[in-house]
Design a protein around this motif. Structure first.
Motif, PDB file in Angstrom:
ATOM      1  N   ALA A  14       0.816  -1.220   0.000  1.00 42.60           N
ATOM      2  CA  ALA A  14       0.000   0.000   0.000  1.00 42.60           C
ATOM      3  C   ALA A  14       0.848   1.268   0.000  1.00 42.60           C
ATOM      4  O   ALA A  14       0.405   2.320  -0.484  1.00 42.60           O
ATOM      5  CB  ALA A  14      -0.948   0.002   1.202  1.00 42.60           C
ATOM      6  N   LEU A  15       2.069   1.188   0.529  1.00 42.37           N
ATOM      7  CA  LEU A  15       2.944   2.362   0.595  1.00 42.37           C
ATOM      8  C   LEU A  15       3.826   2.515  -0.636  1.00 42.37           C
ATOM      9  O   LEU A  15       4.624   3.455  -0.708  1.00 42.37           O
ATOM     10  CB  LEU A  15       3.827   2.284   1.852  1.00 42.37           C
ATOM     11  CG  LEU A  15       3.083   2.514   3.174  1.00 42.37           C
ATOM     12  CD1 LEU A  15       3.976   2.207   4.363  1.00 42.37           C
ATOM     13  CD2 LEU A  15       2.550   3.943   3.265  1.00 42.37           C
ATOM     14  N   GLN A  16       3.686   1.617  -1.607  1.00 38.52           N
ATOM     15  CA  GLN A  16       4.400   1.802  -2.870  1.00 38.52           C
ATOM     16  C   GLN A  16       3.822   3.017  -3.601  1.00 38.52           C
ATOM     17  O   GLN A  16       2.615   3.282  -3.523  1.00 38.52           O
ATOM     18  CB  GLN A  16       4.284   0.553  -3.737  1.00 38.52           C
ATOM     19  CG  GLN A  16       5.038  -0.647  -3.189  1.00 38.52           C
ATOM     20  CD  GLN A  16       4.862  -1.883  -4.036  1.00 38.52           C
ATOM     21  OE1 GLN A  16       4.168  -1.872  -5.057  1.00 38.52           O
ATOM     22  NE2 GLN A  16       5.471  -2.989  -3.600  1.00 38.52           N
ATOM     23  N   PRO A  17       4.666   3.768  -4.331  1.00 35.09           N
ATOM     24  CA  PRO A  17       4.221   5.050  -4.913  1.00 35.09           C
ATOM     25  C   PRO A  17       2.944   4.962  -5.731  1.00 35.09           C
ATOM     26  O   PRO A  17       2.038   5.781  -5.558  1.00 35.09           O
ATOM     27  CB  PRO A  17       5.422   5.477  -5.773  1.00 35.09           C
ATOM     28  CG  PRO A  17       6.598   4.849  -5.097  1.00 35.09           C
ATOM     29  CD  PRO A  17       6.111   3.537  -4.554  1.00 35.09           C
ATOM     30  N   MET A  18       2.817   3.983  -6.634  1.00 38.10           N
ATOM     31  CA  MET A  18       1.636   3.920  -7.499  1.00 38.10           C
ATOM     32  C   MET A  18       0.375   3.575  -6.702  1.00 38.10           C
ATOM     33  O   MET A  18      -0.685   4.170  -6.918  1.00 38.10           O
ATOM     34  CB  MET A  18       1.840   2.888  -8.615  1.00 38.10           C
ATOM     35  CG  MET A  18       2.733   3.374  -9.740  1.00 38.10           C
ATOM     36  SD  MET A  18       2.174   4.946 -10.471  1.00 38.10           S
ATOM     37  CE  MET A  18       0.569   4.495 -11.108  1.00 38.10           C
ATOM     38  N   THR A  19       0.496   2.627  -5.767  1.00 37.40           N
ATOM     39  CA  THR A  19      -0.668   2.275  -4.940  1.00 37.40           C
ATOM     40  C   THR A  19      -1.070   3.459  -4.074  1.00 37.40           C
ATOM     41  O   THR A  19      -2.270   3.744  -3.892  1.00 37.40           O
ATOM     42  CB  THR A  19      -0.343   1.062  -4.047  1.00 37.40           C
ATOM     43  OG1 THR A  19       0.225   0.026  -4.843  1.00 37.40           O
ATOM     44  CG2 THR A  19      -1.591   0.546  -3.366  1.00 37.40           C
ATOM     45  N   TYR A  22      -3.024   5.950  -6.157  1.00 35.68           N
ATOM     46  CA  TYR A  22      -4.427   5.559  -6.345  1.00 35.68           C
ATOM     47  C   TYR A  22      -5.238   5.814  -5.073  1.00 35.68           C
ATOM     48  O   TYR A  22      -6.400   6.238  -5.134  1.00 35.68           O
ATOM     49  CB  TYR A  22      -4.520   4.086  -6.742  1.00 35.68           C
ATOM     50  CG  TYR A  22      -4.335   3.847  -8.222  1.00 35.68           C
ATOM     51  CD1 TYR A  22      -5.378   4.072  -9.116  1.00 35.68           C
ATOM     52  CD2 TYR A  22      -3.126   3.389  -8.728  1.00 35.68           C
ATOM     53  CE1 TYR A  22      -5.219   3.861 -10.481  1.00 35.68           C
ATOM     54  CE2 TYR A  22      -2.954   3.162 -10.099  1.00 35.68           C
ATOM     55  CZ  TYR A  22      -4.005   3.406 -10.962  1.00 35.68           C
ATOM     56  OH  TYR A  22      -3.840   3.193 -12.306  1.00 35.68           O
ATOM     57  N   GLY A  23      -4.629   5.537  -3.920  1.00 34.51           N
ATOM     58  CA  GLY A  23      -5.321   5.810  -2.664  1.00 34.51           C
ATOM     59  C   GLY A  23      -5.587   7.290  -2.471  1.00 34.51           C
ATOM     60  O   GLY A  23      -6.683   7.689  -2.047  1.00 34.51           O
ATOM     61  N   PHE A  24      -4.609   8.127  -2.801  1.00 32.74           N
ATOM     62  CA  PHE A  24      -4.778   9.577  -2.684  1.00 32.74           C
ATOM     63  C   PHE A  24      -5.872  10.076  -3.628  1.00 32.74           C
ATOM     64  O   PHE A  24      -6.732  10.876  -3.245  1.00 32.74           O
ATOM     65  CB  PHE A  24      -3.452  10.281  -2.985  1.00 32.74           C
ATOM     66  CG  PHE A  24      -3.533  11.782  -2.942  1.00 32.74           C
ATOM     67  CD1 PHE A  24      -3.478  12.459  -1.734  1.00 32.74           C
ATOM     68  CD2 PHE A  24      -3.705  12.522  -4.105  1.00 32.74           C
ATOM     69  CE1 PHE A  24      -3.572  13.839  -1.684  1.00 32.74           C
ATOM     70  CE2 PHE A  24      -3.802  13.899  -4.072  1.00 32.74           C
ATOM     71  CZ  PHE A  24      -3.733  14.557  -2.851  1.00 32.74           C
ATOM     72  N   LEU A  25      -5.858   9.582  -4.878  1.00 37.85           N
ATOM     73  CA  LEU A  25      -6.887   9.990  -5.843  1.00 37.85           C
ATOM     74  C   LEU A  25      -8.275   9.565  -5.375  1.00 37.85           C
ATOM     75  O   LEU A  25      -9.245  10.317  -5.514  1.00 37.85           O
ATOM     76  CB  LEU A  25      -6.588   9.372  -7.219  1.00 37.85           C
ATOM     77  CG  LEU A  25      -5.433   9.979  -8.009  1.00 37.85           C
ATOM     78  CD1 LEU A  25      -5.174   9.181  -9.279  1.00 37.85           C
ATOM     79  CD2 LEU A  25      -5.742  11.440  -8.372  1.00 37.85           C
ATOM     80  N   GLY A  26      -8.360   8.353  -4.816  1.00 38.51           N
ATOM     81  CA  GLY A  26      -9.651   7.889  -4.314  1.00 38.51           C
ATOM     82  C   GLY A  26     -10.174   8.766  -3.201  1.00 38.51           C
ATOM     83  O   GLY A  26     -11.359   9.134  -3.182  1.00 38.51           O
ATOM     84  N   VAL A  55      -6.988  -1.423 -15.353  1.00 36.72           N
ATOM     85  CA  VAL A  55      -6.187  -1.164 -14.151  1.00 36.72           C
ATOM     86  C   VAL A  55      -6.071  -2.440 -13.324  1.00 36.72           C
ATOM     87  O   VAL A  55      -7.056  -3.182 -13.194  1.00 36.72           O
ATOM     88  CB  VAL A  55      -6.833  -0.032 -13.309  1.00 36.72           C
ATOM     89  CG1 VAL A  55      -6.014   0.258 -12.059  1.00 36.72           C
ATOM     90  CG2 VAL A  55      -6.976   1.233 -14.151  1.00 36.72           C
ATOM     91  N   PRO A  56      -4.893  -2.732 -12.746  1.00 32.66           N
ATOM     92  CA  PRO A  56      -4.744  -3.918 -11.890  1.00 32.66           C
ATOM     93  C   PRO A  56      -5.719  -3.906 -10.719  1.00 32.66           C
ATOM     94  O   PRO A  56      -6.117  -2.846 -10.221  1.00 32.66           O
ATOM     95  CB  PRO A  56      -3.290  -3.823 -11.404  1.00 32.66           C
ATOM     96  CG  PRO A  56      -2.599  -2.979 -12.414  1.00 32.66           C
ATOM     97  CD  PRO A  56      -3.621  -2.010 -12.917  1.00 32.66           C
ATOM     98  N   ALA A  57      -6.086  -5.104 -10.255  1.00 33.96           N
ATOM     99  CA  ALA A  57      -7.119  -5.238  -9.225  1.00 33.96           C
ATOM    100  C   ALA A  57      -6.741  -4.522  -7.931  1.00 33.96           C
ATOM    101  O   ALA A  57      -7.568  -3.811  -7.338  1.00 33.96           O
ATOM    102  CB  ALA A  57      -7.377  -6.718  -8.936  1.00 33.96           C
ATOM    103  N   THR A  58      -5.509  -4.675  -7.480  1.00 34.10           N
ATOM    104  CA  THR A  58      -5.097  -4.047  -6.218  1.00 34.10           C
ATOM    105  C   THR A  58      -5.280  -2.540  -6.269  1.00 34.10           C
ATOM    106  O   THR A  58      -5.844  -1.929  -5.356  1.00 34.10           O
ATOM    107  CB  THR A  58      -3.631  -4.388  -5.894  1.00 34.10           C
ATOM    108  OG1 THR A  58      -3.496  -5.810  -5.784  1.00 34.10           O
ATOM    109  CG2 THR A  58      -3.203  -3.740  -4.582  1.00 34.10           C
ATOM    110  N   ALA A  59      -4.818  -1.927  -7.356  1.00 32.39           N
ATOM    111  CA  ALA A  59      -4.907  -0.473  -7.495  1.00 32.39           C
ATOM    112  C   ALA A  59      -6.359  -0.008  -7.528  1.00 32.39           C
ATOM    113  O   ALA A  59      -6.727   0.984  -6.887  1.00 32.39           O
ATOM    114  CB  ALA A  59      -4.180  -0.016  -8.758  1.00 32.39           C
TER     115      ALA A  59
END
Length: 499
Positions: A14-19, A22-26, A55-59
């Motif tokens: 979850a702390l990886q930049p791309m994930t 996505y969390g910030f955008l959400g 988009v990948p499922a996790t993201a």
């Protein structure tokens, strides 16, 4: 592996930049749609469902979780400043929040709502982290008969609670079950209800139905209502955006009590967010040392309901992730997203998709921090967004919906199907038929059919297998009770009234 170790691995992803992006955008989008009246998380997530093809499922699930939590936060802004709840769960917040704003205390009202949301969201996520594995361990004892009974319970529950009328809910559910029968029968290989159309052989794509019912249908309904003619004063944010010592001392106990009410009720099939917010409000009114302030701007009347609202959001995810039972419209749309990826939600989810689930839970902790940081500093921006002409929003929703569905399949047939379900969604909204049971019937119907056939094959066609097995029989009894008891009580009350 313990829940704590799994959670730490979830944080690592979850702390990886791309994930994290996505969390910030959400969180940002969720707060925005929570602020805008008439646009909620269910509609927004439905609008973004076509992203599941790219988009990948996790993201995507981190994005959707951020939108869901963000909308719970953002709804308080319109309740306090506009006296127009952005979400039904924030109706109670407006009772005291708007009174505080009219007394020049909009800042403390927004602050206690934001901090209370953070506290409650964190408590709810902690409960989800440590209680969900227990539910999963109990559910892993399920066989085909138990799965079918669980599906029956889920279908009965959502038809009864997701709407103002059990009959309308059942009609919507049956329609969803019928749409779910379209396509190739997995056991016989024969086409069913395709009407000679090859596009129907693979069944109806859940994404198209969800976007049509919730996005197109809701946009048409809001436009038909003509809400742009209703102008309401947006109150200015005056005073400090922080809590005084007295405000904090009056708020923190309300945050805790609201959290303890919100999570368990949100996790119940008939819970939702409206009930715990009401209970929290009345509890704070009874326990307050200054009950005379209620109705004139009591800060506890904002702190408690907002905490209950956000804790219930975590509670809704409990039955969804552990049992595959959605207890709200938003949960039904998220369930359809899992369906788009071919992921079966239920007790096996934690074993088969462990990385996805624990990353999603870890993102909820991170999202709570992001939302706390976003809400108060950007309150001026949220106020300006309230001045966007509603007709622009409705037109944008329709355009994005069409572009998303066509871009995912390059099929004009799918666009036509989108507008069919959009018109159906408008009619259902117009005559107060809930859309969520139709989506749930479309998703759970084929799964229930497969479990039923497997159970009957194992029992050599003996239907009593659903009632003689302890867990299956208990689930069936609960489903029958939920279907019969409310109608029986209603009949008794009507006879007493007549007498």
């Amino acid at each position: 592996m313990s829940s704590f170790d799994s959670l730490m691995q979830g944080f690592a992803v979850a702390l990886q930049p791309m994930t994290l992006l996505y969390g910030f955008l959400g969180c940002l989008v969720g707060t925005l749609v929570g602020v805008l009246p008439g646009i909620g998380p269910a509609l927004t997530i439905a609008l973004l469902l076509p992203l599941t093809f790219k988009v990948p499922a996790t993201a995507i699930f981190v994005l959707f979780a951020g939108i869901y939590y963000g909308a719970m936060y953002g709804g308080s802004t319109t309740s306090i400043l506009l006296n127009t709840p952005g979400e039904s769960a924030t109706i109670v917040t407006s009772l005291e929040g708007n009174k505080m704003a009219r007394r020049g205390r909009a800042g403390p009202a927004l602050a206690t709502a934001a901090i209370g949301s953070f506290v409650a969201g964190t408590i709810g996520t902690i409960a989800l982290t440590f209680f969900a594995p227990w539910v999963v361990d109990a559910a892993l004892a399920f066989g085909p008969a138990e799965y079918f009974s669980l599906m029956v319970l889920a279908l009965v529950t959502v038809s009864a609670v997701l709407g103002s009328s059990a009959l309308r809910g059942l009609i919507s559910l049956v329609a969803g079950l019928l749409f779910g029968l379209i396509g190739i029968d997995l056991q016989t290989g024969q086409p069913r209800f395709t009407f000679g159309q090859p596009e129907f052989l693979d069944g109806i794509e859940v994404t198209i139905v969800a976007v049509g019912l919730f996005a197109i249908g809701e946009a048409l309904y809001l436009a038909w209502q003509g809400k742009e003619n209703k102008k309401t004063e947006v109150l200015a944010v005056s005073g400090s955006l922080w809590l005084s010592k007295e405000d904090f001392s009056r708020s923190w106990k309300a945050w805790i009590r609201g959290s303890l009410l919100g999570f368990p009720i949100g996790a119940m099939p008939a819970g939702g967010a409206e009930l715990p917010t009401l209970l929290s409000y009345f509890a704070e009114k009874k326990l307050s040392k200054k009950p005379e302030e209620f109705g004139h701007g009591a800060i506890e009347g904002v702190a408690g309901p907002e905490a209950a609202n956000n804790a219930s959001a975590a509670g809704v995810l409990m039955p969804l992730l552990t049992l595959g039972i959605p207890t709200s419209a938003t949960a039904a749309i998220i369930l359809s997203a899992f369906e788009s990826y071919g992921i079966q939600v239920g007790p096996t989810l934690f074993a088969q998709q462990s990385g996805l689930v624990w990353t999603l839970i870890a993102s909820l902790y991170i999202g709570n921090v992001i939302l706390l940081v976003l809400n108060l500093p950007l309150v001026g921006l949220w106020v300006k967004l309230l001045k966007i002409p509603p007709q622009w929003l409705y037109a944008g929703i329709v355009v994005i919906s069409v572009a998303g569905v066509y871009g995912s399949s390059n099929s004009v047939f799918d666009v036509g199907l989108l507008f069919f379900f959009g018109l159906l969604g408008f009619g259902m909204r117009r005559f107060d038929f809930p859309a969520a049971p139709m989506i749930i019937g479309l998703i759970l119907g084929p799964m229930a059919e497969q479990s039923m056939r497997q159970a009957l094959t194992i029992s050599q066609g003996d239907w009593s297998t659903f009632f003689v097995r302890p867990i299956s029989g208990t689930l069936m009894a609960v489903a029958i009770a939920l279907l019969v008891i409310p109608n029986a009580l209603r009949l008794i009350r009507s006879r007493k009234a007549a007498a």
